[in-house]
Motif scaffolding. Structure first.
Motif, PDB file in Angstrom:
ATOM      1  N   UNK A  88       0.815  -1.225   0.000  1.00  0.00           N
ATOM      2  CA  UNK A  88       0.000   0.000   0.000  1.00  0.00           C
ATOM      3  C   UNK A  88       0.846   1.271   0.000  1.00  0.00           C
ATOM      4  N   UNK A  89       2.165   1.140   0.115  1.00  0.00           N
ATOM      5  CA  UNK A  89       3.049   2.302  -0.019  1.00  0.00           C
ATOM      6  C   UNK A  89       3.345   2.612  -1.489  1.00  0.00           C
ATOM      7  N   UNK A  90       2.900   1.756  -2.377  1.00  0.00           N
ATOM      8  CA  UNK A  90       3.123   1.977  -3.805  1.00  0.00           C
ATOM      9  C   UNK A  90       2.441   3.265  -4.244  1.00  0.00           C
ATOM     10  N   UNK A  91       3.219   4.165  -4.843  1.00  0.00           N
ATOM     11  CA  UNK A  91       2.697   5.467  -5.263  1.00  0.00           C
ATOM     12  C   UNK A  91       3.814   6.238  -5.944  1.00  0.00           C
ATOM     13  N   UNK A  92       3.443   7.360  -6.530  1.00  0.00           N
ATOM     14  CA  UNK A  92       4.433   8.346  -6.963  1.00  0.00           C
ATOM     15  C   UNK A  92       4.657   9.285  -5.790  1.00  0.00           C
ATOM     16  N   UNK A  93       5.906   9.440  -5.406  1.00  0.00           N
ATOM     17  CA  UNK A  93       6.255  10.273  -4.266  1.00  0.00           C
ATOM     18  C   UNK A  93       6.794  11.621  -4.749  1.00  0.00           C
ATOM     19  N   UNK A  94       6.288  12.676  -4.130  1.00  0.00           N
ATOM     20  CA  UNK A  94       6.680  14.032  -4.480  1.00  0.00           C
ATOM     21  C   UNK A  94       7.295  14.728  -3.271  1.00  0.00           C
ATOM     22  N   UNK A  95       8.337  15.499  -3.506  1.00  0.00           N
ATOM     23  CA  UNK A  95       8.842  16.366  -2.456  1.00  0.00           C
ATOM     24  C   UNK A  95       8.358  17.789  -2.730  1.00  0.00           C
ATOM     25  N   UNK A  96       8.262  18.570  -1.682  1.00  0.00           N
ATOM     26  CA  UNK A  96       7.753  19.923  -1.795  1.00  0.00           C
ATOM     27  C   UNK A  96       8.464  20.826  -0.795  1.00  0.00           C
ATOM     28  N   UNK A  97       8.483  22.120  -1.104  1.00  0.00           N
ATOM     29  CA  UNK A  97       9.175  23.085  -0.257  1.00  0.00           C
ATOM     30  C   UNK A  97       8.343  24.346  -0.092  1.00  0.00           C
ATOM     31  N   UNK A  98       8.478  24.958   1.071  1.00  0.00           N
ATOM     32  CA  UNK A  98       7.834  26.235   1.336  1.00  0.00           C
ATOM     33  C   UNK A  98       8.747  27.040   2.243  1.00  0.00           C
ATOM     34  N   UNK A  99       8.918  28.317   1.921  1.00  0.00           N
ATOM     35  CA  UNK A  99       9.729  29.154   2.783  1.00  0.00           C
ATOM     36  C   UNK A  99       8.982  29.380   4.102  1.00  0.00           C
TER      37      UNK A  99
END
Length: 125
Positions: A88-99
């Protein structure tokens, strides 16, 4: 800030993968970072977040104790160590940033201004 995620691949259930997210730009230390994931046909969901110092972190309940988010500000990179992987961890993983003006983490994807391109994680049973 431009983000480049990497490290995805295929792992067996119970195995491990480490995702990396490298940032470009002059500043990185002032940015809170997060990891999100998306399964085809479903909404993107929060996985883990860290404050700009790395001193504060937060996890989705289903990954607590299995995933660890960390960062190396000198290398402008944030990591997601994923252990005891489940199908169930199968997925596309995205990283993100915010100041962030304070040393906070953010769990709402609407708070993030910059996104990486995603890296696919497939966990086989």
């Amino acid at each position: 800030v431009q983000l480049q995620a990497s490290g995805g691949g295929v792992a067996q259930a119970g195995g491990s993968l480490r995702l990396s997210c490298a940032a470009s730009g002059r500043m990185f230390g002032g940015y809170a970072m997060g990891w999100f994931r998306q399964v085809s046909g479903k909404e993107r969901e929060f996985v883990a977040a860290t404050s700009w110092s790395g001193g504060s972190t937060y996890y989705k309940d289903s990954v607590k104790g299995r995933f660890t988010i960390s960062r190396d500000n000198a290398k402008k990179t944030v990591y997601l160590q994923m252990n005891s992987l489940k199908p169930e961890d199968t997925a596309v993983y995205y990283c993100a940033a915010v100041y962030s003006s304070g040393d906070y983490y953010y769990i709402n994807q609407r708070d993030y201004d910059y996104w990486g391109q995603g890296t696919l994680v497939t966990v086989s049973s």
